[in-house]
Design a protein around this motif. Structure first.
Motif, PDB file in Angstrom:
ATOM      1  N   UNK A  10     -42.280 -16.813  20.303  1.00 15.73           N
ATOM      2  CA  UNK A  10     -42.207 -18.454  19.663  1.00 15.73           C
ATOM      3  C   UNK A  10     -43.495 -18.985  20.348  1.00 15.73           C
ATOM      4  N   UNK A  50     -30.029 -21.300  14.858  1.00 17.85           N
ATOM      5  CA  UNK A  50     -30.113 -19.619  15.124  1.00 17.85           C
ATOM      6  C   UNK A  50     -31.082 -19.036  15.161  1.00 17.85           C
ATOM      7  N   UNK A  51     -32.420 -19.657  14.367  1.00 17.71           N
ATOM      8  CA  UNK A  51     -33.707 -19.114  14.445  1.00 17.71           C
ATOM      9  C   UNK A  51     -34.392 -19.002  15.891  1.00 17.71           C
ATOM     10  N   UNK A  68     -36.666 -23.521  22.154  1.00 18.41           N
ATOM     11  CA  UNK A  68     -35.801 -22.384  22.658  1.00 18.41           C
ATOM     12  C   UNK A  68     -34.632 -22.971  23.560  1.00 18.41           C
ATOM     13  N   UNK A  81     -26.882 -27.824   7.638  1.00 15.40           N
ATOM     14  CA  UNK A  81     -27.424 -26.575   7.289  1.00 15.40           C
ATOM     15  C   UNK A  81     -28.969 -26.331   8.063  1.00 15.40           C
ATOM     16  N   UNK A 130     -32.581 -19.649  18.804  1.00 17.04           N
ATOM     17  CA  UNK A 130     -31.630 -19.148  19.836  1.00 17.04           C
ATOM     18  C   UNK A 130     -31.987 -17.348  20.048  1.00 17.04           C
ATOM     19  N   UNK A 131     -32.365 -16.787  18.637  1.00 19.06           N
ATOM     20  CA  UNK A 131     -32.071 -15.485  18.480  1.00 19.06           C
ATOM     21  C   UNK A 131     -33.307 -14.821  18.679  1.00 19.06           C
ATOM     22  N   UNK A 132     -34.422 -15.607  19.015  1.00 20.57           N
ATOM     23  CA  UNK A 132     -35.829 -14.846  19.124  1.00 20.57           C
ATOM     24  C   UNK A 132     -36.413 -15.293  20.505  1.00 20.57           C
ATOM     25  N   UNK A 133     -37.081 -14.173  20.814  1.00 23.61           N
ATOM     26  CA  UNK A 133     -37.946 -14.537  22.228  1.00 23.61           C
ATOM     27  C   UNK A 133     -38.724 -15.807  22.449  1.00 23.61           C
ATOM     28  N   UNK A 147     -29.515 -23.516  10.870  1.00 22.45           N
ATOM     29  CA  UNK A 147     -30.661 -22.520  10.620  1.00 22.45           C
ATOM     30  C   UNK A 147     -31.602 -22.867  11.973  1.00 22.45           C
TER      31      UNK A 147
END
Lengths: 235, 266
Positions: free
Chosen positions: A72, A62-63, A112, A55, A65-68, A59
């Motif tokens: 970051x 997903x965090x 990233x 888990x 991969x889905x933010x620029x 998380x």
């Protein structure tokens, strides 16, 4: 509209550009190493069904991969300088900050593209034929040995094409280093633009420089892919 | 769908917890005060105006720019994709070359290049039309994405069985007619998830438009940090990280669900 490249003859500008290119290459290489470390460890956690770690790994993936990567980078830059860890230079006794812009760029590139690498390597591992895995188990390999000696080597070879585009994306993303004042090739370019006002010419040159760097990277990946090919697995 | 809902909930809850933990770790006892300060800046970060009176900046600008860039790239990318599967080498060669050049160029460099390549204003029919930073940013973002869409288009068309081409040819359709009436309609379900991934990538890339001087969320963030002090920087960037995550993560989950549905149907 005429393009004027006379400024390129100036040795100072040539040095800035060459220094910038070597910084960009170094940033990218360190980023690629970190990307592979994160990618392999994350994929191993997910693939081996490690309890309590699956888990958090999901998380994490997903965090990041889905933010620029730019946000970051800024976040790391400001947070790590707030924490303010320092190293003591043994030669001069001065304390230098541990997290410079350079470190933050390498970290953000690794995080990233590493999060993307987790998914890529995992799909490579899933593509390993189940007969091969069962064969290894039948020969008495433990679950971990199977992973280390059979699944990972074949899985990594199978994921070479998407990994190549991930590496290209990492090199392209490294141009963000200029925004935290790391002296990469973009930084050299902005300095030259400030002095010569040849904005368009400089940018077109930098565009070509990046195309050459990524082109060389793709060629190297192809050579590696050809050298490590196992007949029967992948093309 | 159930597995996807589970991942969605785990992702949203988990990321919220991680970001809150990071926030508290950085600010400690000041967390409450800083949180109130940054929460007070929500309208500015989201819409670029202090009271949601206009939606011309901040996160709204990112969404608007990304939608326009996607529309531009969809048109240009389809044209480039058609060129890439053309039978004549004179069209195919340059199309593939352009696609590779665009795909391998860093977005930041393209954005900077557009900033200087595009004129400040253009004259059409005697009227001067200003090219704002927002338009430049949109074009700069659309260019690299054009290459991705062309690739998606080619991949989609190639996934349609060749028998479809042959039977349409036998019925007397011309090549472009076959593409438009037979092949592309069948390729759309396969292309949709990939297009959504491309859009998510474009949206993530829209954070870069800050260099063109647009009032996007990052430039608003810089203004906020400049006025409220450096100590809020970490909090503001955490907030923006969360905004981007909340926008992109549902798209990612929806994409995976669609992908699976397409695969099952095949």
């Amino acid at each position: 509209m005429t393009l004027d490249y006379a400024w390129l003859l100036d040795p100072l500008y040539q040095r800035w550009l060459l220094n910038g290119i070597s910084t960009t290459v170094l940033l990218s290489l360190l980023g690629i190493v970190l990307m592979f470390v994160i990618g392999i460890i994350g994929a191993a956690f997910l693939h081996l069904n490690v309890r309590y770690l699956q888990t958090p790994t999901t998380i994490f993936v997903e965090l990041f991969r889905n933010t620029p990567p730019l946000v970051q980078l800024f976040f790391l830059y400001f947070m790590l300088s707030d924490i303010g860890l320092t190293l003591t230079d043994p030669a001069t006794g001065r304390s230098i900050p541990l997290f410079t812009g350079f470190t933050c760029v390498v970290l953000s590139l690794g995080l990233y593209n590493g999060a993307i690498a987790v998914e890529i390597i995992r799909s490579g591992l899933l593509a390993v034929p189940s007969q091969t895995v069962e064969g290894a188990r039948a020969l008495g390999y433990t679950r971990l040995q199977t992973f280390r000696h059979v699944e990972l080597p074949i899985g990594l070879r199978l994921c070479i094409p998407p990994m190549a585009s991930n590496i290209v994306s990492l090199i392209k993303t490294s141009s963000q280093a200029v925004l935290v004042a790391v002296a990469d090739v973009m930084y050299g370019a902005t300095q030259i633009m400030l002095e010569t006002f040849r904005n368009l010419e400089v940018m077109l040159l930098i565009w070509v420089v990046y195309l050459v760097i990524t082109g060389v990277a793709v060629l190297i990946v192809r050579r590696i892919a050809a050298a490590v090919r196992i007949p029967g697995y992948g093309s | 769908m159930n597995a996807h809902v589970k991942i969605f909930l785990v992702g949203v809850l988990g990321v919220t917890l991680v970001l809150v933990a990071l926030f508290v770790a950085v600010y400690g006892a000041d967390s409450g005060a800083i949180l109130r300060d940054v929460a007070g800046r929500t309208p500015l970060l989201l819409s670029g105006s202090a009271d949601f009176s206009a939606f011309e900046g901040g996160f709204a600008a990112n969404i608007v720019i990304s939608l326009w860039a996607m529309a531009l790239a969809a048109v240009a990318g389809t044209a480039l994709g058609v060129g890439m599967i053309s039978q004549s080498a004179v069209i195919r060669g340059p199309s593939v070359l352009v696609m590779n050049l665009l795909r391998n160029s860093p977005w930041l460099v393209v954005l900077y290049a557009m900033l200087y390549l595009l004129p400040f204003e253009v004259r059409i029919f005697g009227r001067f039309i200003e090219i704002s930073p927002m338009i430049k940013a949109t074009i700069g973002l659309a260019l690299p994405v054009t290459a991705n869409i062309a690739e998606v288009f080619r991949g989609g068309v190639e996934s349609v069985p060749t028998g479809q081409w042959e039977s349409a040819r036998a019925l007397g359709y011309r090549r472009l007619q076959i593409l438009r009436r037979v092949v592309v309609p069948q390729a759309i379900p396969i292309m949709t998830p990939n297009l959504m991934t491309t859009y998510a990538m474009l949206f993530i890339g829209s954070s870069l438009v800050v260099v063109t001087g647009t009032h996007d969320v990052l430039s608003v963030a810089r203004t906020v940090i400049a006025s409220d002090g450096d100590h809020v920087a970490t909090a503001v960037y955490l907030y923006i990280l969360y905004l981007f995550f909340l926008f992109c993560f549902p798209i990612a989950i929806l994409t995976r669900w669609l992908e699976q549905r397409v695969r099952v149907r095949k």
